[in-house]
Enzyme design. Structure first.
Site, short mmCIF file in Angstrom:
data_model
loop_
_atom_site.label_atom_id
_atom_site.label_comp_id
_atom_site.label_asym_id
_atom_site.label_seq_id
_atom_site.Cartn_x
_atom_site.Cartn_y
_atom_site.Cartn_z
N CYS A 67 -5.75 0.75 10.38
CA CYS A 67 -4.34 0.42 10.09
C CYS A 67 -3.42 0.61 11.30
O CYS A 67 -3.31 1.70 11.84
CB CYS A 67 -3.86 1.31 8.95
SG CYS A 67 -2.18 0.90 8.44
N PHE B 8 -7.00 5.04 5.94
CA PHE B 8 -6.46 3.99 6.81
C PHE B 8 -7.56 3.21 7.53
O PHE B 8 -7.29 2.52 8.51
CB PHE B 8 -5.48 4.60 7.82
CG PHE B 8 -4.22 5.13 7.17
CD1 PHE B 8 -3.20 4.28 6.79
CD2 PHE B 8 -4.07 6.49 6.92
CE1 PHE B 8 -2.04 4.75 6.18
CE2 PHE B 8 -2.91 6.97 6.31
CZ PHE B 8 -1.89 6.11 5.94
N THR C 150 0.82 -1.21 0.00
CA THR C 150 0.00 0.00 0.00
C THR C 150 0.86 1.27 0.00
O THR C 150 0.52 2.25 -0.67
CB THR C 150 -0.88 0.02 1.26
OG1 THR C 150 -0.05 -0.33 2.38
CG2 THR C 150 -1.99 -1.00 1.16
#
Ligand code: MNH
Length: 458
Positions: free
Chosen positions: A407, A400, A273
């Site tokens: 995350c 996120f 990512t």
């Protein structure tokens, strides 16, 4: 009203116009780019559905609905079809774990210290070491007048960084022209999981999905072998000499089978990512010389002539950070996430859900909602200036994820990306081929395709 009202009937959700009997909304849907196909439907409204060979997907694309889904008292993370298929690679590791799997909480508690400020300070110098390897490669390219493949090299730098930071393992990404086998098997595994996830939901006979699982299992086995070797190497060298994520796990009561899955989860989620996001940021920089100029002025002011500025000098790069935030707004490399109802409920007053029913929160659309201002498709880092952020409704920006399953590596990614962008902006003028049109490949995450830059040393 969030309770289901059994006396009334709820309206059908909007769906694509050209719906075929039985097959559903297959026209215009590309199996190779499911996220982009779904994004193309976002003008159906803030909450819509599409059907694909018997499967029904409900999609939340508007800020109010996504905000409702962020309410942890009513909704929680759902391991959606593609993520569930990804368990072939990642098992009950942090990203792919079901909410109620005991190893999630256990590993979460064990691993939190690997993302503390103290730990981030240790990663800082490793991040610079790897940045030096990238610039050595790019200097060579610049000198020979050869372009660089941005996504490929961004993947080199982020895989090398997570390997060394998390497990003290140098992958040697800059030592060979070939793509590292870890990346090769990961990309094939991610793409394959995406397909398996789609197929399992359809009315096609089970063997179709099972046949699609075969190559995924093959790539998973290769990734497991790489992870097992990294673990074995550490155990052979003796525990107690390192201070990293792998050491935390090996000295905890997590089982070895889970440690392997965690390691795969981190090696994949910890670089793929960030690599995409960094590539998109470089793309937008190549299109916006005025932004490069502003960023450069900031870097000169904060870093001066220091070759290796200290840890504190990354977070001070406020404008470079805005460049990265804005790139992640326009191209959230995790383009959506799934949310499931904790109890029977009604979403947005129109969509009744039973406990366990799920919806896809489409972040790519959320990030371009009209509430962002007059031209939400335009790249403008100043959107993230503090006064602009304050003036905007909260919840328009979710790169996120949300809640306890959001995350864990956010600070890691931001530190790494801002550091790398600053190093690169300071060192090179980046020039894109003027004919290049941004194209995006999907492998669960988003990545620019065939994007090359010419570099010249400043
Ligand atoms: Mn990351 C979860 C986006 C960098 C490790 N990450 C998530 C989720 C999103 C996300 C969105 C939530 C998914 C869901 O709800 O199903 N992550 C990103 C982006 C970047 C990123 C856009 C970079 C830019 N992530 C990183 C890095 C690491 C990492 C770097 C590790 C070092 N992420 C994770 C893990 C999870 C996660 C692990 C799962 C956390 C949990 O469920 O407890």
């Amino acid at each position: 009203m969030t309770a289901v009202d059994h006396r009334r009937s709820y309206p059908a959700l909007p769906h694509p116009r050209r719906r075929l009997p039985l097959l559903g909304d297959v026209l215009g849907f590309s199996a190779d780019s499911p996220s982009q196909s779904t994004m193309a439907l976002a003008d159906l409204g803030p909450l819509f559905e599409f059907r694909f060979l018997g499967a029904r997907y409900v999609v939340a694309a508007g800020p109010e609905v996504v905000a409702e889904l962020s309410d942890e008292s009513r909704f929680c993370k759902h391991v959606g079809p593609d993520i569930d298929a990804l368990r072939i690679l990642g098992g009950d590791g942090l990203f792919t774990a079901y909410n109620d799997e005991p190893n999630w909480q256990k590993a979460h508690d064990v691993l939190m210290p690997a993302f503390s400020q103290q730990a981030m300070r240790r990663y800082h110098s490793i991040m610079f070491d790897v940045a030096d390897e990238l610039t050595a490669r790019w200097d060579g390219r610049a000198a020979r007048g050869v372009t660089v493949d941005v996504s490929v090299d961004a993947t080199r730098v982020t895989l090398e960084t997570i390997g060394r930071c998390a497990a003290g393992h140098p992958f040697g990404c800059f030592e060979s022209e070939a793509v590292h086998p870890f990346v090769e098997h990961m990309v094939a595994g991610l793409k394959g999981s995406d397909r398996v996830g789609v197929l399992r939901q359809t009315f096609l006979p089970d063997f179709v999905a099972r046949r699609a699982e075969r190559p995924v299992r093959h790539h998973a086995a290769r990734l497991h072998a790489i992870a097992d070797e990294i673990i074995a190497e550490r155990v052979r060298g003796g525990l107690g000499r390192h201070d990293d994520l792998l050491e935390l796990m090996l000295t905890s009561d997590l089982q070895l089978a889970n440690i392997r899955y965690q390691l795969i989860n981190f090696l994949v989620a910890g670089h793929e990512t960030t690599s995409g996001a960094l590539s998109f940021a470089l793309y937008y920089l190549s299109q916006h010389p005025e932004v490069v100029k502003k960023a450069r002025a900031e870097i000169a002011e904060v870093w001066g002539d220091e070759v290796r500025p200290g840890f504190e000098n990354i977070a001070k790069l406020r404008y470079v950070r805005r460049v990265f935030d804005e790139a992640l707004r326009l191209q959230p490399t995790v383009p959506g996430y799934y949310r499931e109802a904790r109890e029977d409920t009604v979403l947005a007053g129109v969509h009744p859900m039973r406990k366990g029913d799920w919806v896809l929160a489409l972040i790519g659309s959320l990030h371009r909602d009209p509430q962002w201002g007059p031209d939400p498709d335009a790249f403008d880092p100043d959107r993230f200036a503090p006064e602009k952020v304050r003036a905007r409704p909260a919840g328009l920006y979710k790169p996120f994820g949300t809640g306890p399953r959001s995350c864990i590596g956010r600070q890691f990614a931001l530190h790494e990306a801002v550091l790398l962008l600053a190093v690169l902006i300071r060192r090179y003028d980046v020039i894109a081929d003027p004919d290049y049109q941004l194209q995006i490949t999907e492998r669960l995450t988003l990545m620019p395709k065939d994007f090359h830059l010419s570099l010249s040393r400043r």
